[in-house]
Write a protein that holds these residues in place. Structure first.
Motif, PDB file in Angstrom:
ATOM      1  N   UNK A  23       0.882  -1.055  -0.065  1.00 32.12           N
ATOM      2  CA  UNK A  23       0.009  -0.144  -0.166  1.00 32.12           C
ATOM      3  C   UNK A  23       1.015   1.265  -0.082  1.00 32.12           C
ATOM      4  N   UNK A  24       0.995   1.948  -1.280  1.00 29.64           N
ATOM      5  CA  UNK A  24       1.967   2.975  -1.190  1.00 29.64           C
ATOM      6  C   UNK A  24       1.448   4.062  -2.230  1.00 29.64           C
ATOM      7  N   UNK A  25       2.027   5.185  -1.923  1.00 30.71           N
ATOM      8  CA  UNK A  25       1.835   6.385  -2.852  1.00 30.71           C
ATOM      9  C   UNK A  25       3.024   7.142  -3.089  1.00 30.71           C
ATOM     10  N   UNK A  26       3.375   7.075  -4.413  1.00 31.84           N
ATOM     11  CA  UNK A  26       4.576   7.593  -4.984  1.00 31.84           C
ATOM     12  C   UNK A  26       4.449   9.209  -5.243  1.00 31.84           C
ATOM     13  N   UNK A  27       5.089  10.125  -4.634  1.00 36.75           N
ATOM     14  CA  UNK A  27       4.883  11.518  -5.420  1.00 36.75           C
ATOM     15  C   UNK A  27       6.482  12.013  -5.406  1.00 36.75           C
ATOM     16  N   UNK A  28       6.462  13.379  -6.035  1.00 36.40           N
ATOM     17  CA  UNK A  28       7.852  13.572  -6.376  1.00 36.40           C
ATOM     18  C   UNK A  28       8.977  13.929  -5.241  1.00 36.40           C
ATOM     19  N   UNK A  29       8.319  14.135  -4.098  1.00 40.83           N
ATOM     20  CA  UNK A  29       9.310  14.406  -3.221  1.00 40.83           C
ATOM     21  C   UNK A  29       9.389  13.215  -2.218  1.00 40.83           C
ATOM     22  N   UNK A  30       8.579  12.182  -1.957  1.00 40.52           N
ATOM     23  CA  UNK A  30       8.589  11.110  -1.179  1.00 40.52           C
ATOM     24  C   UNK A  30       7.777   9.924  -1.797  1.00 40.52           C
ATOM     25  N   UNK A  31       8.048   8.882  -1.011  1.00 39.30           N
ATOM     26  CA  UNK A  31       7.227   7.560  -1.206  1.00 39.30           C
ATOM     27  C   UNK A  31       6.551   7.437   0.174  1.00 39.30           C
ATOM     28  N   UNK A  32       5.347   7.005   0.199  1.00 44.25           N
ATOM     29  CA  UNK A  32       4.687   6.819   1.459  1.00 44.25           C
ATOM     30  C   UNK A  32       4.256   5.301   1.508  1.00 44.25           C
ATOM     31  N   UNK A  33       4.766   4.397   2.372  1.00 44.60           N
ATOM     32  CA  UNK A  33       4.238   3.072   2.589  1.00 44.60           C
ATOM     33  C   UNK A  33       3.302   3.060   3.759  1.00 44.60           C
ATOM     34  N   UNK A  34       2.326   2.199   3.751  1.00 42.11           N
ATOM     35  CA  UNK A  34       1.320   2.139   5.002  1.00 42.11           C
ATOM     36  C   UNK A  34       0.902   0.722   5.155  1.00 42.11           C
ATOM     37  N   UNK A  35       0.812   0.184   6.445  1.00 41.07           N
ATOM     38  CA  UNK A  35       0.228  -0.945   6.701  1.00 41.07           C
ATOM     39  C   UNK A  35      -0.510  -0.933   7.844  1.00 41.07           C
ATOM     40  N   UNK A  36      -1.633  -1.525   8.193  1.00 41.00           N
ATOM     41  CA  UNK A  36      -2.131  -1.808   9.596  1.00 41.00           C
ATOM     42  C   UNK A  36      -1.192  -1.951  10.724  1.00 41.00           C
ATOM     43  N   UNK A  37      -1.399  -1.582  11.768  1.00 35.45           N
ATOM     44  CA  UNK A  37      -0.402  -1.615  12.780  1.00 35.45           C
ATOM     45  C   UNK A  37      -1.054  -2.753  13.802  1.00 35.45           C
ATOM     46  N   UNK A  38      -0.311  -2.875  14.675  1.00 35.72           N
ATOM     47  CA  UNK A  38      -0.886  -4.074  15.770  1.00 35.72           C
ATOM     48  C   UNK A  38      -1.542  -3.523  16.659  1.00 35.72           C
ATOM     49  N   UNK A  39      -1.694  -2.382  16.935  1.00 34.09           N
ATOM     50  CA  UNK A  39      -2.706  -1.578  17.909  1.00 34.09           C
ATOM     51  C   UNK A  39      -3.105  -0.185  17.299  1.00 34.09           C
ATOM     52  N   UNK A  40      -3.633   0.635  18.323  1.00 29.32           N
ATOM     53  CA  UNK A  40      -4.240   1.861  17.672  1.00 29.32           C
ATOM     54  C   UNK A  40      -3.319   3.136  17.675  1.00 29.32           C
ATOM     55  N   UNK A  41      -2.005   2.643  17.532  1.00 27.78           N
ATOM     56  CA  UNK A  41      -0.951   3.793  17.664  1.00 27.78           C
ATOM     57  C   UNK A  41      -0.763   3.967  16.273  1.00 27.78           C
ATOM     58  N   UNK A  42      -0.111   5.309  15.917  1.00 24.70           N
ATOM     59  CA  UNK A  42       0.443   5.666  14.786  1.00 24.70           C
ATOM     60  C   UNK A  42       2.082   5.434  14.800  1.00 24.70           C
ATOM     61  N   UNK A  43       2.924   4.709  14.080  1.00 22.60           N
ATOM     62  CA  UNK A  43       4.157   4.436  13.986  1.00 22.60           C
ATOM     63  C   UNK A  43       4.661   4.843  12.704  1.00 22.60           C
ATOM     64  N   UNK A  44       6.091   5.363  12.743  1.00 21.27           N
ATOM     65  CA  UNK A  44       6.566   5.897  11.641  1.00 21.27           C
ATOM     66  C   UNK A  44       7.817   5.511  11.443  1.00 21.27           C
ATOM     67  N   UNK A  45       8.520   5.180  10.186  1.00 24.02           N
ATOM     68  CA  UNK A  45       9.761   4.750  10.083  1.00 24.02           C
ATOM     69  C   UNK A  45      10.541   5.563   8.726  1.00 24.02           C
TER      70      UNK A  45
END
Length: 121
Positions: A23-45
């Motif tokens: 699940x990804x979206x590529x734009x000129x400045x960045x690529x964002x990848x996303x996946x459902x997490x294990x809890x209700x938190x937002x985590x980022x790498x």
């Protein structure tokens, strides 16, 4: 350690799980990848390959993505997901406002955009 109220992804297995979700979206400045997490938190790498440039350039790109994530994700990213921001060659030199629009548009493209008041846009 949190980045602007968002937890950080630390383990390689988490990065690989987000990448495998395809699940990804590529734009000129960045690529964002996303996946459902294990809890209700937002985590980022964050990641920047050698294609982005030398070590100094890659570190600059990652720092810019971290600042961007600290501004946008706590207020607008859907909770319960893990996100990976991947630097592209344009990331280090791209105008910060344009990077912000790229991240916002990527969240909207993946239908993970939420207004500040908590409702989906």
């Amino acid at each position: 350690m949190a980045t602007g109220g968002v937890e950080r992804l630390r383990r390689r297995a988490d990065y690989l799980r987000v990448q495998a979700a395809d699940r990804r979206a590529a734009l000129p400045g960045l690529l964002l990848q996303a996946a459902p997490g294990e809890d209700d938190m937002r985590r980022v790498g964050f990641t920047a390959s050698r294609k982005v440039g030398n070590a100094v350039t890659r570190n600059r790109a990652r720092r810019r993505l971290k600042a961007l994530a600290g501004e946008v994700l706590p207020q607008h990213a859907a909770p319960g997901y893990d996100y990976v921001l991947v630097a592209r060659q344009a990331t280090p030199a791209r105008d910060f406002a344009a990077l912000r629009r790229d991240l916002e548009n990527a969240l909207k493209k993946l239908k993970l955009w939420h207004r500040q008041d908590g409702g989906a846009a």
